[in-house]
Design a protein around this motif. Sequence first.
Motif, short mmCIF file in Angstrom:
data_model
loop_
_atom_site.label_atom_id
_atom_site.label_comp_id
_atom_site.label_asym_id
_atom_site.label_seq_id
_atom_site.Cartn_x
_atom_site.Cartn_y
_atom_site.Cartn_z
N ASP A 181 72.71 13.19 -23.45
CA ASP A 181 72.61 13.67 -22.08
C ASP A 181 71.21 13.33 -21.58
N LEU A 182 71.15 12.47 -20.55
CA LEU A 182 69.86 12.06 -20.00
C LEU A 182 69.42 12.95 -18.84
N GLY A 183 70.24 13.94 -18.52
CA GLY A 183 69.93 14.83 -17.40
C GLY A 183 68.56 15.47 -17.49
N PRO A 184 68.16 16.00 -18.64
CA PRO A 184 66.84 16.64 -18.72
C PRO A 184 65.69 15.69 -18.38
N TYR A 185 65.92 14.40 -18.48
CA TYR A 185 64.87 13.42 -18.22
C TYR A 185 64.98 12.79 -16.83
N LEU A 186 66.19 12.88 -16.21
CA LEU A 186 66.42 12.13 -14.99
C LEU A 186 67.00 12.93 -13.83
N SER A 187 67.68 14.02 -14.08
CA SER A 187 68.32 14.76 -12.98
C SER A 187 67.28 15.34 -12.04
N GLY A 188 67.66 15.39 -10.75
CA GLY A 188 66.76 15.97 -9.75
C GLY A 188 65.42 15.25 -9.70
N ASP A 189 64.35 16.00 -9.61
CA ASP A 189 63.02 15.42 -9.48
C ASP A 189 62.48 14.84 -10.77
N ALA A 190 63.14 15.10 -11.90
CA ALA A 190 62.65 14.57 -13.17
C ALA A 190 62.58 13.05 -13.16
N LYS A 221 71.63 11.03 -31.32
CA LYS A 221 70.72 11.43 -32.39
C LYS A 221 69.28 10.97 -32.15
N ALA A 222 69.05 10.23 -31.07
CA ALA A 222 67.72 9.71 -30.80
C ALA A 222 66.74 10.84 -30.53
N SER A 223 65.52 10.67 -30.98
CA SER A 223 64.48 11.66 -30.72
C SER A 223 64.05 11.58 -29.27
N LYS A 224 63.33 12.61 -28.81
CA LYS A 224 62.81 12.60 -27.44
C LYS A 224 61.89 11.40 -27.22
#
Length: 561
Positions: free
Chosen positions: A179-188, A399-402
Amino acid sequence: MTPNAASGPSRRKFLASTAVATAAVAGGMPLLSACGGSEGGSRDGTTSDKEAKELLPAFVAGNVVAPDIPSKNGSSIGFTSKLDLADLKTSVPEKLGKGGEVTVMSPFWGSPPGGGNAYYRAMNDMIGVDVRWQNQDGNTYEQKLGAVLASSDVPDVVVVPSWNMNGRIPSAIMGKFADLGPYLSGDAVKDYPNLAAIPTDAWRRSIFGGKLRGLPQPAPYVTGIVPLYRKDVFEKEGYEVPRSADEFMALAKDITNAKAKRWACLDMKWTAFQAFGVLSGSEKPLGWNLVDGKMVYRIETDEYLEALEWTRKLFAAGVVHPDAKLGKSQATDPGPKFASGEFLIYANNISQWWSRTAEQAVQNPEFEVWGMDVFGHDGGDPTLWAEQPAGIFAFVNKKASKDVIRDVLAVANVTAAPYGTKEYMATNYGVEGTHYTVKDGVPTKTEQGNIDVMNAYVMVASPAPTTAHPDFPEVAKGQVEWQQRMGAFTRKSAFYGMQITEPTRYTNLSNDFEQLEDDIVRGRKKIGDMQQAVSDWRSKGGDELRDWYKKLLDDSGSAAS
């Protein structure tokens, strides 16, 4: 450089044939994706409009480079000026990569270059990430993809064209990728300005399993299938571009002289579908639309039968080149016989407008190919249907790290840089002097450039759809303006821009229709055979599928606006 788009029933063939020649390749092809299921599996359907809006990245238009022709009516943006390397802008002022290693599996058409070549080294140094490519034959990619996704050894990044999203692959996308949302959703997304400038519709297509998982290659939503014609011959012979189905037939008969080995056209079925207003056949969900409160599929419409009948009449009149009668035109390159004048009109991907021009520029300077505006069958305005605004996606291993995820996004932020920037030139052309030279504002790849700089980094993410041909700016202008004119007549059907997973029991329900279409227009079958096939389709599950789509629309809403 050609627009990263394609559309039509056989876009897979177009992409495979043009990927190695284009700066960026994309366009929504079939088929499946999925919606709000669990992390490890899928549920039939899609993500609701309300849910999608909460997942989408904020759109922040780029201001680094201004196009010569802005996007309008769903077109690409266009550049018609010569390229000045001294004036290239910088869209990524500092490396965002942290020096990690990222493995990427991607389809590749042609012979992949060896690892560690000058192009790969230069790109990795620019990004600050050590990208290791695992290129796979694009023609057999789906089999390799299925095997890899079924294993425990999945690369950090996997590129998946939507025409390969069959069988269990949609479920694997949701179970295997992050899920890429924490990195890209909204203003991210603002941490990655070039990704923030990707159109919102393309991001919506990147929602799989209720999560923002894909990095998209945006495409114009205007149809990418153009009726191309020999403008130079038309002007010499005094032929007028037709504005109705009847005018086309009359022109075709006037052009054709079998004894002189000249025919009017190849198979014009795709143009017929456009002229008669038939819903898109490029992806199953796009073939459905709500009409007077009832969900209707494209094969059920009068327009569909009328388009087939008109195309059949072209074949019957003898105005279609014999290669098309035998089916050869879909398997062989139409360029040589088009250039020699054996036929004057054919429908194909918009990228061939430039490629045909470039092929003939030296040996046949009088040669001029142009795009014919799609006509309404009755002489009025056509009704065209929007294609999907993205169709190739890069996914990151769950499984990729941050740190790995951020390195992947650093790669994507460079590959999504707009035309006219240093990053775009590096991504699409490589290293000046080694991979390309510039003369009179026109970049030309060297022999080494044609070996190293192929469809690799462009597969991770792309900028807004762009058309730029410094060698033939009149073609770039013509392509964008054609899209803008046709875009004015383009409507969005009910499931435009949405990732849809049909229930598996319907997967093969409509698979045989394209072959039946081809048999009918060539006179091997009759219109009555199609009517019977549609009746069988309804009884074998078509009516149930109609109810399923209606409920889906009621529950999820439409993204078309």
